[in-house]
Design a protein around this motif. Structure first.
Motif, PDB file in Angstrom:
ATOM      1  N   HIS A 284       0.825  -1.211   0.000  1.00 42.26           N
ATOM      2  CA  HIS A 284       0.000   0.000   0.000  1.00 42.26           C
ATOM      3  C   HIS A 284       0.861   1.264   0.000  1.00 42.26           C
ATOM      4  O   HIS A 284       0.498   2.288   0.600  1.00 42.26           O
ATOM      5  CB  HIS A 284      -0.955   0.021   1.200  1.00 42.26           C
ATOM      6  N   GLY A 285       2.013   1.188  -0.649  1.00 42.72           N
ATOM      7  CA  GLY A 285       2.868   2.360  -0.774  1.00 42.72           C
ATOM      8  C   GLY A 285       3.825   2.596   0.377  1.00 42.72           C
ATOM      9  O   GLY A 285       4.627   3.532   0.320  1.00 42.72           O
ATOM     10  N   TYR A 286       3.773   1.760   1.425  1.00 43.47           N
ATOM     11  CA  TYR A 286       4.654   1.931   2.578  1.00 43.47           C
ATOM     12  C   TYR A 286       5.618   0.752   2.678  1.00 43.47           C
ATOM     13  O   TYR A 286       5.231  -0.406   2.496  1.00 43.47           O
ATOM     14  CB  TYR A 286       3.850   2.029   3.873  1.00 43.47           C
ATOM     15  N   ARG A 287       6.859   1.071   3.028  1.00 46.14           N
ATOM     16  CA  ARG A 287       7.847   0.014   3.178  1.00 46.14           C
ATOM     17  C   ARG A 287       7.656  -0.702   4.505  1.00 46.14           C
ATOM     18  O   ARG A 287       7.591  -0.081   5.557  1.00 46.14           O
ATOM     19  CB  ARG A 287       9.269   0.598   3.110  1.00 46.14           C
ATOM     20  N   ARG A 288       7.537  -2.022   4.448  1.00 46.50           N
ATOM     21  CA  ARG A 288       7.395  -2.854   5.643  1.00 46.50           C
ATOM     22  C   ARG A 288       8.654  -3.693   5.818  1.00 46.50           C
ATOM     23  O   ARG A 288       9.074  -4.395   4.898  1.00 46.50           O
ATOM     24  CB  ARG A 288       6.192  -3.797   5.516  1.00 46.50           C
ATOM     25  N   ALA A 289       9.256  -3.609   6.990  1.00 46.56           N
ATOM     26  CA  ALA A 289      10.416  -4.439   7.312  1.00 46.56           C
ATOM     27  C   ALA A 289       9.947  -5.693   8.039  1.00 46.56           C
ATOM     28  O   ALA A 289       8.953  -5.666   8.780  1.00 46.56           O
ATOM     29  CB  ALA A 289      11.395  -3.659   8.185  1.00 46.56           C
ATOM     30  N   PHE A 290      10.640  -6.786   7.836  1.00 42.68           N
ATOM     31  CA  PHE A 290      10.305  -8.027   8.537  1.00 42.68           C
ATOM     32  C   PHE A 290      11.523  -8.927   8.554  1.00 42.68           C
ATOM     33  O   PHE A 290      12.390  -8.863   7.678  1.00 42.68           O
ATOM     34  CB  PHE A 290       9.114  -8.743   7.892  1.00 42.68           C
ATOM     35  N   ARG A 291      11.610  -9.769   9.567  1.00 45.56           N
ATOM     36  CA  ARG A 291      12.662 -10.778   9.661  1.00 45.56           C
ATOM     37  C   ARG A 291      12.057 -12.128   9.293  1.00 45.56           C
ATOM     38  O   ARG A 291      10.908 -12.408   9.613  1.00 45.56           O
ATOM     39  CB  ARG A 291      13.252 -10.824  11.073  1.00 45.56           C
ATOM     40  N   VAL A 292      12.851 -12.937   8.627  1.00 42.33           N
ATOM     41  CA  VAL A 292      12.358 -14.246   8.219  1.00 42.33           C
ATOM     42  C   VAL A 292      13.500 -15.251   8.352  1.00 42.33           C
ATOM     43  O   VAL A 292      14.654 -14.936   8.088  1.00 42.33           O
ATOM     44  CB  VAL A 292      11.807 -14.209   6.773  1.00 42.33           C
ATOM     45  N   ALA A 293      13.161 -16.436   8.823  1.00 37.07           N
ATOM     46  CA  ALA A 293      14.159 -17.486   9.001  1.00 37.07           C
ATOM     47  C   ALA A 293      13.469 -18.837   8.992  1.00 37.07           C
ATOM     48  O   ALA A 293      12.293 -18.954   9.328  1.00 37.07           O
ATOM     49  CB  ALA A 293      14.923 -17.292  10.314  1.00 37.07           C
ATOM     50  N   GLY A 294      14.211 -19.876   8.621  1.00 38.41           N
ATOM     51  CA  GLY A 294      13.744 -21.245   8.764  1.00 38.41           C
ATOM     52  C   GLY A 294      12.819 -21.724   7.671  1.00 38.41           C
ATOM     53  O   GLY A 294      12.595 -21.067   6.655  1.00 38.41           O
TER      54      GLY A 294
END
Length: 332
Positions: free
Chosen positions: A30-40
């Motif tokens: 929706h036009g906004y940068r979302r940060a997230f961590r991902v593993a496994g």
């Protein structure tokens, strides 16, 4: 580096994900940068942090969980490395944001693990999207009564931005730090939680981040306490595997809320960490991971259909476990 997995997204593949090291990634939604961590790799778990915090709060548990699961830990909008626009920071909006991020990543269903405010977001997600929720894990969660730490009530009032700015002044920060050390030395419950709360304040780098923090807080807390409740809809967790985790010495959200939520949630499991405060997964990460793994291994994912949801609403439509007017007045 250990084994890797790949997660399909709406715009292609997410790419190779280390088995145990949480990788910080970004997607624009929706036009906004979302940060997230991902593993496994494996059955997905979504870890949702509390107000002012970020996905870094889960660093002590992500590697162990990633041995058997795909772990996704977002920075909620307005938090961490995600954008901080002037936007809707309500619990419902955050639940929508989690759904949309999972949609972008191609994850249709998951177990939701929420801490504090994040517990409210997880519960709201399960309410709005039961067909996408396999299990619920609520840690020191908001929404089970009006009581909350007086400091958060004060931060919801006018002038909160000035108070946050003042805490960042060198002289004031030293004085607050000294007070925290004294509380810890005296063995108080507030002394347990104060360092984490100061860590959160220190992680608000600028006026934009502090404004997002205050907007989020005011969506759920005012001078009288918590204004959002999940108790009127807790009966909807019947058939939803639910684990409640609390620190007995929680100075932010009282442990009494754990027992209240447990009573209101049919079939829920309650685990108390006797020496922990508001962050039991920081106090004893090994025990927390063991509990979560046991819960995941001993329960079957919920499977909701629209017709089942409709029948549950019709059969048990009365609100049970809601806070009475007398209980609400006691928080003022």
């Amino acid at each position: 580096m250990g084994p890797t997995t790949r997660v399909r997204t709406g715009g292609g593949r997410l790419g190779a994900v280390p088995q145990r090291d949480a990788d910080l990634r970004y997607r624009t939604v929706h036009g906004y940068r979302r940060a997230f961590r991902v593993a496994g790799s494996g059955p997905p778990i979504v870890l949702i942090h509390g107000i002012g915090d970020s996905s870094t709060t889960w660093e002590s548990v992500i590697p162990a969980l990633a041995r058997r699961h795909l772990v996704i830990a977002p920075d909620l909008l307005g938090h961490g490395r995600s954008d901080k626009p002037r936007a809707d920071y309500s619990v419902a909006a955050y639940a929508n944001g989690v759904r949309d991020l999972l949609g972008v990543l191609g994850v249709p269903r998951a177990t939701l693990v929420g801490h504090s405010f994040g517990g409210g977001v997880a519960m709201q997600f399960a309410y709005q999207f039961p067909e996408r929720t396999e299990r619920l894990v609520l840690i020191g969660s908001g929404g089970a009564g009006p009581d909350v730490n007086p400091g958060l009530r004060l931060m919801s009032m006018p002038g909160a931005a000035l108070a946050l700015n003042a805490l960042r002044l060198p002289g004031m920060r030293w004085q607050v730090g000294a007070a925290v050390e004294m509380l810890k030395a005296l063995g108080t419950a507030l002394g347990l939680d104060a360092p984490d709360m100061l860590r959160i304040v220190d992680a608000l780098p600028d006026a934009t981040a502090r404004a997002a923090f205050i907007r989020t807080l005011r969506a759920v807390v005012d001078w009288r306490g918590q204004v959002v409740t999940m108790l009127d809809r807790c009966y909807l967790t019947r058939g939803m595997p639910t684990l409640l985790v609390w620190g007995r010495r929680d100075a932010i959200v009282p442990v009494a809320h754990a027992y209240r939520a447990h009573e209101a949630m049919p079939g829920s499991r309650l685990e108390i960490f006797p020496e922990a405060g508001h962050f039991p997964f920081h106090t004893d990460p090994a025990r927390f991971v063991g509990l979560l793994e046991d819960f995941l291994g001993s329960t079957e994912p919920a499977r909701w259909s629209p017709e089942q949801w409709r029948q549950l609403l019709r059969a048990t439509g009365g609100a049970t476990g809601a806070v009475s007017p007398a209980e609400e007045r006691s928080a003022t």
